[in-house]
Design a protein around this motif. Sequence first.
Motif, PDB file in Angstrom:
ATOM      1  N   ARG A 199     -10.510   5.895   8.314  1.00 24.89           N
ATOM      2  CA  ARG A 199      -9.959   5.123   7.182  1.00 24.89           C
ATOM      3  C   ARG A 199      -8.556   4.393   7.463  1.00 24.89           C
ATOM      4  NH1 ARG A 199      -9.407   8.543   1.489  1.00 24.89           N
ATOM      5  NH2 ARG A 199      -7.681   6.709   1.173  1.00 24.89           N
ATOM      6  N   HIS A 233       0.834  -1.283  -0.040  1.00 23.33           N
ATOM      7  CA  HIS A 233       0.027  -0.020   0.116  1.00 23.33           C
ATOM      8  C   HIS A 233       0.772   1.203   0.154  1.00 23.33           C
ATOM      9  CE1 HIS A 233      -3.203   2.748   1.230  1.00 23.33           C
ATOM     10  NE2 HIS A 233      -4.028   1.764   0.675  1.00 23.33           N
ATOM     11  N   PHE A 234       0.332   2.255  -0.426  1.00 31.06           N
ATOM     12  CA  PHE A 234       0.863   3.702  -0.826  1.00 31.06           C
ATOM     13  C   PHE A 234       1.471   4.132   0.648  1.00 31.06           C
ATOM     14  CE2 PHE A 234       0.993   8.238  -1.587  1.00 31.06           C
ATOM     15  CZ  PHE A 234       2.188   8.268  -2.392  1.00 31.06           C
ATOM     16  N   ALA A 235       0.496   3.898   1.717  1.00 34.73           N
ATOM     17  CA  ALA A 235       0.632   4.545   3.036  1.00 34.73           C
ATOM     18  C   ALA A 235       2.187   4.021   3.465  1.00 34.73           C
ATOM     19  CB  ALA A 235      -0.386   4.120   3.893  1.00 34.73           C
ATOM     20  N   TYR A 252       0.529  12.320   2.268  1.00 34.74           N
ATOM     21  CA  TYR A 252      -0.381  11.273   1.730  1.00 34.74           C
ATOM     22  C   TYR A 252      -1.780  11.981   1.546  1.00 34.74           C
ATOM     23  CZ  TYR A 252      -2.722   6.770   1.981  1.00 34.74           C
ATOM     24  OH  TYR A 252      -3.527   5.828   1.907  1.00 34.74           O
ATOM     25  N   ALA A 253      -2.439  12.560   2.135  1.00 29.38           N
ATOM     26  CA  ALA A 253      -3.751  13.098   1.938  1.00 29.38           C
ATOM     27  C   ALA A 253      -3.845  13.756   0.575  1.00 29.38           C
ATOM     28  CB  ALA A 253      -4.322  13.947   3.184  1.00 29.38           C
ATOM     29  N   TRP A 254      -2.796  14.842   0.415  1.00 34.44           N
ATOM     30  CA  TRP A 254      -2.737  15.504  -0.910  1.00 34.44           C
ATOM     31  C   TRP A 254      -2.568  14.645  -2.066  1.00 34.44           C
ATOM     32  CZ3 TRP A 254       1.122  20.072   1.214  1.00 34.44           C
ATOM     33  CH2 TRP A 254       0.270  20.681   2.154  1.00 34.44           C
ATOM     34  N   CYS A 255      -1.676  13.554  -2.168  1.00 32.51           N
ATOM     35  CA  CYS A 255      -1.626  12.573  -3.022  1.00 32.51           C
ATOM     36  C   CYS A 255      -2.779  11.784  -3.315  1.00 32.51           C
ATOM     37  CB  CYS A 255      -0.379  11.744  -2.518  1.00 32.51           C
ATOM     38  SG  CYS A 255       1.231  12.316  -2.718  1.00 32.51           S
ATOM     39  N   GLU A 256      -3.647  11.483  -2.290  1.00 32.34           N
ATOM     40  CA  GLU A 256      -4.939  10.772  -2.327  1.00 32.34           C
ATOM     41  C   GLU A 256      -6.261  11.831  -2.832  1.00 32.34           C
ATOM     42  OE1 GLU A 256      -6.025   7.519  -1.855  1.00 32.34           O
ATOM     43  OE2 GLU A 256      -3.723   7.442  -1.747  1.00 32.34           O
ATOM     44  N   ASP A 275      -6.144   3.256   6.474  1.00 32.36           N
ATOM     45  CA  ASP A 275      -4.777   3.634   5.643  1.00 32.36           C
ATOM     46  C   ASP A 275      -4.143   4.841   6.390  1.00 32.36           C
ATOM     47  OD1 ASP A 275      -6.661   4.915   4.708  1.00 32.36           O
ATOM     48  OD2 ASP A 275      -6.188   5.317   2.732  1.00 32.36           O
ATOM     49  N   PHE A 276      -5.198   5.810   6.800  1.00 27.98           N
ATOM     50  CA  PHE A 276      -4.725   7.126   7.545  1.00 27.98           C
ATOM     51  C   PHE A 276      -4.301   6.664   9.191  1.00 27.98           C
ATOM     52  CE2 PHE A 276      -6.650   9.417   4.112  1.00 27.98           C
ATOM     53  CZ  PHE A 276      -6.287  10.367   3.839  1.00 27.98           C
ATOM     54  N   TRP A 285       4.261  10.226  -9.827  1.00 25.93           N
ATOM     55  CA  TRP A 285       3.754  11.479  -9.124  1.00 25.93           C
ATOM     56  C   TRP A 285       4.433  12.684  -9.496  1.00 25.93           C
ATOM     57  CZ3 TRP A 285      -0.409  10.758  -6.363  1.00 25.93           C
ATOM     58  CH2 TRP A 285      -0.719   9.496  -5.775  1.00 25.93           C
TER      59      TRP A 285
END
Length: 321
Positions: free
Chosen positions: A89, A28-30, A70-74, A91-92, A135
């Motif tokens: 969530r 996962h990206f997290a 991470y939030a901005w990427c999502e 992942d957060f 990205w």
Amino acid sequence: MSRTFSPWEVDKQWLIHPSVHDQVPPGHFAHFMCDLVREVLDGEDIYAAYDDDVSRSPSYPAMMTALLLYAWCEGVYSSRKIAKACEQRIDFMALTAMEQPDFEAVRAFRDNHAEALVQAVVRFFRAARRLGLPWGPATGEDDGEKTSMSLGRADDPLEDEARRWVDRSRLMDDEEDTRCGLQLRGDEVPKWMPDKAKRIRKLKDARFAIEEEDRKREAAALALADDDDDHDDDMDATGFVRAIEDDDDEDEIPPPPLPEEENPLLRRRSARSRRAAVGVPPPPIPSAPALEPVRSAPARERVAPGTRRPLTRSGDRRAPA
């Protein structure tokens, strides 16, 4: 045939508390963002902004940096939605180690360290490009040396994109502040919602109220259906339906009048008008036959009681002369 389902045990307690990272898939990206902040970003500019004289311990700067990136990427730029994601969530939760900063803390960290966050986003773009991850803006400079030479220029596309992320986050927060207020997140629940006993009681009351409304609605529908049946019977018996149907014919266009050759009434009127024009008298009206006078029957003579009438030829009895 009965069906078997897996149990839904929402109140079940775990005897062994696993790591929150075990709830997120390994690729996962997290996980990538967490390792990126700890291994690639030093965060010295952010740590230097803090001193020892603070009223309360702030959130860990590295965790807040990883959370915002991470939030901005999502695609989550609102501070309120970021705080909500930390509560809902997984992942957060894995990224923040189950920490749940409120939206005011997220917004304050972004505003206090805006320039340092821009440089952190640029460094993230460079690391992602080195690793072949999609990205950052498409600059058309695949060579790492050309990308390094473009850093520090006024028209650096990486820095421009990073500033757009920060500005978009500020803009969304300003819009939500106007709509919800400065101290409200916008999804607050009533005070009885966290209490399970009160929540169950409220739900039962709502269920009883809904069932009562359904019963009243069904009773009203049955009463209306009975009234319609009685009304239809009365209309059939009195001919009210036929009267309504006749009234509907008033709006129809009347048929055109018949010509004089086909209308007998107009034909008789035209014949009388032609005879009067040439002086021919109308045909005489036949007189009714004379009526004969009605003859009354002769009055019968009275006979004294005890006497007998003499017999005549026809057998009638007559009074004595």
